[in-house]
Design an enzyme around this catalytic site. Structure first.
Site, PDB file in Angstrom:
ATOM      1  N   THR A   1      31.537  38.092  52.442  1.00 38.24           N
ATOM      2  CA  THR A   1      32.337  39.297  52.158  1.00 38.24           C
ATOM      3  C   THR A   1      33.416  39.113  51.116  1.00 38.24           C
ATOM      4  OG1 THR A   1      33.919  38.832  53.939  1.00 38.24           O
ATOM      5  CG2 THR A   1      31.954  40.092  54.525  1.00 38.24           C
ATOM      6  N   ASP A   2      33.647  37.891  50.620  1.00 37.14           N
ATOM      7  CA  ASP A   2      34.751  37.699  49.672  1.00 37.14           C
ATOM      8  C   ASP A   2      34.352  37.959  48.222  1.00 37.14           C
ATOM      9  OD1 ASP A   2      36.645  37.224  51.566  1.00 37.14           O
ATOM     10  OD2 ASP A   2      37.277  35.285  50.774  1.00 37.14           O
TER      11      ASP A   2
ATOM     12  N   ASP B   1      52.185  53.824  12.946  1.00 37.60           N
ATOM     13  CA  ASP B   1      52.156  54.261  11.554  1.00 37.60           C
ATOM     14  C   ASP B   1      51.532  55.647  11.492  1.00 37.60           C
ATOM     15  OD1 ASP B   1      53.253  52.080  10.279  1.00 37.60           O
ATOM     16  OD2 ASP B   1      51.358  51.025  10.106  1.00 37.60           O
TER      17      ASP B   1
ATOM     18  N   VAL C   1      40.877  27.931  55.667  1.00 40.18           N
ATOM     19  CA  VAL C   1      40.039  27.995  54.458  1.00 40.18           C
ATOM     20  C   VAL C   1      39.607  29.431  54.179  1.00 40.18           C
ATOM     21  CG1 VAL C   1      37.833  27.300  53.454  1.00 40.18           C
ATOM     22  CG2 VAL C   1      39.249  25.616  54.624  1.00 40.18           C
TER      23      VAL C   1
END
Length: 925
Positions: A754-755, A330, A283
């Protein structure tokens, strides 16, 4: 038609009133095609638990509770409760991230909503197309997107492009007459339909159907089940997540088997410990929040573009901007200001230069041998001639110069307005012109190429006929020339001199206009005034140009530095196009423009050959733009194409990045485009490309961070189990229980702390490397390439080694003799891994640049790191968290060792980057 209007209760000449329109909108609902219903909150919550790995973790937790119950339900099932808390908190974070992404997309959608012009209470007003109701009277003009199904009231040369509805490639001529009999959809010339576009002409129509009741709504019902195709970036993220998930699950299974073998698992409690370890590792190691983080990062980046006047319509289109290798633009209004400016005046006595650009009437008149660097105009004779030229051009003039809130705009023809602006640059000229009273005029026609005004100069006892127009036509009607205060005959020599001045200005890409006049008697009759445009006194010629935007030169240089080729495509004259392109640095002096006529004569290989070398195209037709885009794409380029007219829509749709003008662009081009410019400015395109590259870099940053940090967890657990005896873990419990380097709850804690926070903060990181100092990214270049995988694996390995060495330092036995308990040693290792990941935040900001470069520019990053550190201190030192996560208090010595060991990740990567820079000195990262 009268029956339709009566049935809908509307007078087509007046339209609905606001009250009735609001009532009908409330009754019928908005004029929108049905979209998928919003996902209810309960479904969103359940979706957070649909991930197979989370489900596996919940199963493992259930087994843990069952074993706890079977063994007597002694105490509290701490592991199970912590797992539930972590899973619930992760789900809450996922919900918040998804909500932010949805809100950002909704905000972007509101920026690009279509509008329609309608009659309300006899007045023309612009409303959101979603607010159209049955009975509204649409006012249609070229370039408009038809907002609803409507029955025509009137039509003048009205042609509608219905390909999106009927597949008919040619624009259909419409007519307000009643059809003689029922007809199929494509033959109903008295109707216009939602989703089609006005290609030519004007008309008015009464709305008869809105929303899902329209013909487009009928088609939409057939498309309800259609899924939107994923972008390359989405596909790659999905692929990486799947591969990583399978790999980590395999590693988790290996870890569980090895842990069971090494620890000689015999009890149900030990089996649950091993199971929880493996599942928690799987996980934690898979960044399941990647899609949500990706959406938030893209949304934040796209909103930053919008603040810079570049509105990207689809979130994931931002990734394509970083790959643009050609910008085909252009000229008028994008590369130039679209503000005609007089820069030269040539008279019988010489030539002067006028400084200043655009409609702001600031500048001065310069003269001298080198007039571009010359001083103020002091020659009285030349000064009088210049005053008469600019004054005369301002009198034969129907434009107005208007100031509002410090901004200068014009009403009327831009070329005529150029005279008004220039007149302000000569003191007293404007005041003198204001004293004249107009008595009559002869309007400009393309056949005559002249425009004249009959004016009454106060106190002179005579009137004057002032004429301006094409210099050659005007000179043919002149018999004299103004020289100072004198009028002298226009002999062959003086006529040749005047024509030379015209040719000289034309060669320098100026548009030229001549000015002349003649005296007429006071009270001169205005009948047949045109017949008196002869025997004129020639005053001089002006050189007019649409000046380049001052910021575009730097933007072109920046694009070229980034390896992006700039191509000019214009309907203007080749000489003018080449002059502007040279001034802007698009081409070198002496380059040649290719015309649309020349393109039409080329075959496929010839077009591709031309596209490789030609950077200026002039006198092009809309179909030529499509040819150029196709040729560039066939040569492997990623093309950004600008456009504003309805005929530009096919080229914009074909281009990889269609860029519509937000100010001058039609609704059709805006709908066809990927991006809309709020200021019609080329520099904004280059700024958007830079932001697109920054977005892509930030995606790589958080991927590098997440993957390497998660790899650190995998290495720690895998090698901790494999080399348990080497680092002193084997038998460390003293009671024969299973010993692992990290507990399942600790792994989940690392994933939580920490993620998401640091990854999201990296998504808004300012530019670290100079993103415009490298060539465009290839469309097929992988976001996670071999170099990134090497970095991910090496950093993960260093993290694992540092964590296990820290455990070894404090445990008795192993490589280093320690004296602390297993709980303390494991906590120190746990802390080392968390701190290593926080150090890795700074590593991950660049693959090649030092972590100390611009280290303090991202306050969100420091906030995320600071919060992570505080939470780690809490989980180590707070008693009830110690129970929940199996930690023990650490003293300063333990913390010092943990910080030092964790910092090895930073120093390792600094050395790696230093060696890389030494090997690639002079190259671009």
């Amino acid at each position: 038609m009268a029956d339709v209007a009566r049935e809908l209760g509307v007078d087509p000449a007046v339209g609905l009133d606001d009250t009735e329109a609001a009532r009908r909108l409330a009754a019928d609902g908005p004029n929108e095609l049905r979209s998928k219903p919003p996902v209810p909150l309960w479904r969103k919550v359940l979706d957070q638990f649909r991930d197979p790995l989370v489900a596996l973790l919940l199963v493992a937790m259930g087994i843990s509770v069952t074993v706890w119950w079977v063994e007597g339900a002694d105490g509290v099932p701490v592991d199970a409760l912590v797992i539930v808390a972590v899973v619930v908190l992760n789900a809450a974070l996922g919900l918040v991230q998804e909500s932010k992404a949805e809100n950002a997309v909704a905000a972007l959608r509101s920026m690009t909503e279509a509008t329609s012009t309608v009659l309300r209470e006899g007045r023309r007003v612009t409303v959101r197309s979603a607010e159209l109701v049955r009975g509204d009277v649409l006012v249609l003009a070229e370039g408009d997107a038809v907002g609803a199904d409507a029955r025509l009231v009137s039509a003048t040369a009205l042609r509608v492009q219905e390909a999106s509805l009927t597949g008919e490639s040619e624009a259909v001529l419409k007519d307000a007459r009643v059809l003689p009999a029922a007809a199929p959809l494509g033959d109903r010339f008295d109707m216009v339909y939602k989703g089609t576009a006005v290609a030519q002409g004007v008309g008015r129509a009464v709305v008869v159907a809105t929303g899902m009741a329209t013909q487009m709504g009928a088609i939409a019902r057939l498309l309800d089940a259609t899924e939107e195709e994923a972008t390359p970036l989405q596909r790659e993220i999905s692929r990486v997540s799947k591969v990583l998930g399978l790999t980590v699950i395999g590693i988790a299974v290996v870890v569980m088997v090895l842990a069971a073998i090494v620890n000689d698992v015999s009890s149900a409690a030990d089996l649950v410990t091993v199971l929880l370890l493996g599942v928690s590792l799987a996980v934690a190691a898979v960044p399941e929040g990647l899609p949500a983080i990706l959406s938030v990062v893209l949304a934040v980046g796209v909103q930053a573009m919008a603040r810079r006047k570049a509105v990207v319509k689809k979130l994931h289109s931002a990734e394509t901007l970083g790959s643009a290798s050609v910008i085909a633009s252009d000229k008028t209004g994008t590369l130039t200001k679209n503000e005609m400016t007089i820069q030269r005046v040539a008279t019988a006595s010489g030539e002067v230069a006028l400084t200043g650009v655009g409609y702001r009437p600031d500048g001065e008149v310069r003269a001298g041998p080198d007039i571009d660097r010359g001083g103020p105009l002091e020659d009285e004779r030349l000064l009088r001639e210049v005053v008469m030229v600019l004054g005369g051009g301002s009198l034969a003039n129907d434009a107005q110069l208007v100031e509002a809130d410090g901004e200068w705009t014009v009403q009327g023809d831009p070329t005529e307005a150029a005279f008004l602006v220039a007149a302000h640059k000569l003191a007293g000229t404007v005041d003198r012109v204001a004293e004249f009273e107009r008595r009559g005029e002869v309007p400009f026609t393309s056949e005559r190429k002249l425009m004249s005004a009959l004016v009454d100069p106060p106190g002179e006892g005579a009137w004057a006929l002032v004429t301006k127009g094409a210099p050659d036509v005007l000179l043919a009607r002149c018999s004299a020339v103004q020289v100072g205060e004198e009028i002298v005959p226009l002999d062959d020599e003086r006529r040749a001199t005047a024509l030379d001045a015209v040719e000289r200005l034309s060669d320098r890409a100026y548009r030229t206009l001549g000015v002349a006049y003649r005296r007429v008697a006071e009270g001169f009759g205005t009948d047949r005034l045109e017949e008196h445009e002869s025997d004129l006194v020639h005053l001089g010629v002006v050189g007019i140009i649409d000046p380049p935007r001052p910021e575009v030169t730097a933007a072109v240089a920046e694009a070229r530095r980034a390896g992006i080729r700039v191509v000019m495509i214009t309907g203007d004259h080749p000489v003018t196009a080449t002059r502007i392109a040279t001034d802007l640095g698009i081409v070198e002096r002496g380059a040649r423009a290719v015309t649309g006529t020349e393109l039409d004569r080329l075959d496929g290989p010839g077009l591709r050959a031309a596209a490789r070398t030609v950077s200026v195209y002039a006198r092009v037709a809309p179909q030529n733009k499509l040819q150029i885009v196709d040729a560039l794409q066939a040569d492997g380029h990623v093309v950004a194409m600008t456009g504003d007219g309805v005929n530009d829509a096919p080229a914009l749709k074909t281009a990889d990045i269609g860029v519509a003008m937000g100010v001058t662009g039609t609704e059709v081009t805006k709908e066809s485009a990927t991006m809309i410019l709020g200021d019609d400015n080329f520099a904004t395109i280059v700024a958007a490309v830079r932001q697109g590259r920054v977005i892509f870099d930030n995606i790589k940053k958080f991927l590098r961070y997440l993957l390497s940090s998660n790899m650190g967890e995998v290495c720690t657990v895998l090698f901790g189990v494999l080399f348990a005896g080497v680092v002193g873990l084997e038998g460390a419990s003293g009671g024969g229980a299973v010993v692992v380097p990290l507990l399942a709850t600790q792994i989940l804690w690392i994933n939580l702390v920490t993620d998401s926070g640091p990854a999201l903060a990296m998504g808004v990181d300012p530019e670290t490397d100079d993103v415009m100092a490298r060539p465009p990214r290839g469309m097929h270049e992988r976001i996670i390439d071999a170099r990134m995988w090497t970095g991910v694996l090496s950093i993960g390995l260093v993290m694992g080694i540092a964590t296990l060495l820290t455990i070894d330092i404090f445990l008795p036995g192993g490589l280093v003799e320690g004296s602390d308990s297993l709980a303390v040693a494991r906590t120190a290792g746990f802390t080392t891994l968390v701190l290593a990941q926080l150090f890795n935040v700074f590593n991950s900001r660049s693959e090649t640049t030092s972590a100390f470069h611009r280290m303090f520019v991202n306050r969100w990053l420091w906030g995320a790191v600071g919060l992570g550190l505080l939470l780690q201190v809490a989980v180590v030192q707070v008693p009830f968290l110690q129970v929940a996560f199996g930690t023990a208090s650490l003293d300063l010595a333990h913390w010092g060792v943990a910080v030092a060991m964790a910092s090895s990740v930073l120093w390792f990567d600094e050395i790696r980057k230093l060696l890389w820079r030494a090997r690639h000195r002079g190259e671009v990262a």
